[in-house]
Design a protein around this motif. Sequence first.
Motif, short mmCIF file in Angstrom:
data_model
loop_
_atom_site.label_atom_id
_atom_site.label_comp_id
_atom_site.label_asym_id
_atom_site.label_seq_id
_atom_site.Cartn_x
_atom_site.Cartn_y
_atom_site.Cartn_z
N LYS A 193 21.67 33.26 36.82
CA LYS A 193 21.49 33.57 35.77
C LYS A 193 20.90 33.77 34.70
N GLU A 194 22.35 32.75 33.36
CA GLU A 194 22.05 32.35 32.12
C GLU A 194 21.06 31.75 31.91
N GLN A 197 17.04 32.25 32.52
CA GLN A 197 17.13 32.90 31.20
C GLN A 197 16.64 32.66 30.00
#
Length: 221
Positions: A193-194, A197
């Motif tokens: 996820k990070e 992003q």
Amino acid sequence: MKKIRLIQQIHEAGVVAVLRGDSPEEVVRMADAAIAGGIRIIEITMTVPFALEAISALAKKYQSDRPEADDYAVIGSGTVLDPETARATLLAGAEFVVAPSFNRDTILLCNRYRAPIMPGCMTIQDITSALELGVDVVKLFPGNLFSPSIIPTIKGPLPQANLMPTGGVSLANLKEWIAAGAFAVGIGSDLTKEAVQKNDFSIVTAKAQAYVEAFRQAKQR
């Protein structure tokens, strides 16, 4: 024998990267980064647009029968809902199949081709039905609905069940899941996820290294 080898490889590796993304190119980048970090079992979900392209590209790039090599990885498919999809992924190069739910026809299809199949189960009835059909590893899903204590609870009446929690497994609780008797664990959004992003896939590599080390330490206990 290949099926037995693959199941043993999943067990020994211990950490399965469950990869979702917006394109096959994105999940291939995720997979490359995860493998560079030491995760060797890669599950490409069929929610990825043109997921078969990613599976095929990775299956051609990495070898599952050379665990000593730098290009070693086992590529499988996930979020498989039916036997038609399962067969398509196997033809594309997937070596194992993971499903979010129990589907008898999907299990029979994978058995026909001697491919490991890990159906998602929540209840003793689901797990028992999977075992009766010859399933070797059951995906305990969604894992975030349970605590690690669910594994010895299930293994009370079903000590022969190999359970792989997926969903809700993190660096904070991985050791607890392994100590409780998990066959392996599936890691999803926490791994990627990070990185998505920030568009920095070195984060996937760093997190993969952390998960592999956490698993190694858990197994030493």
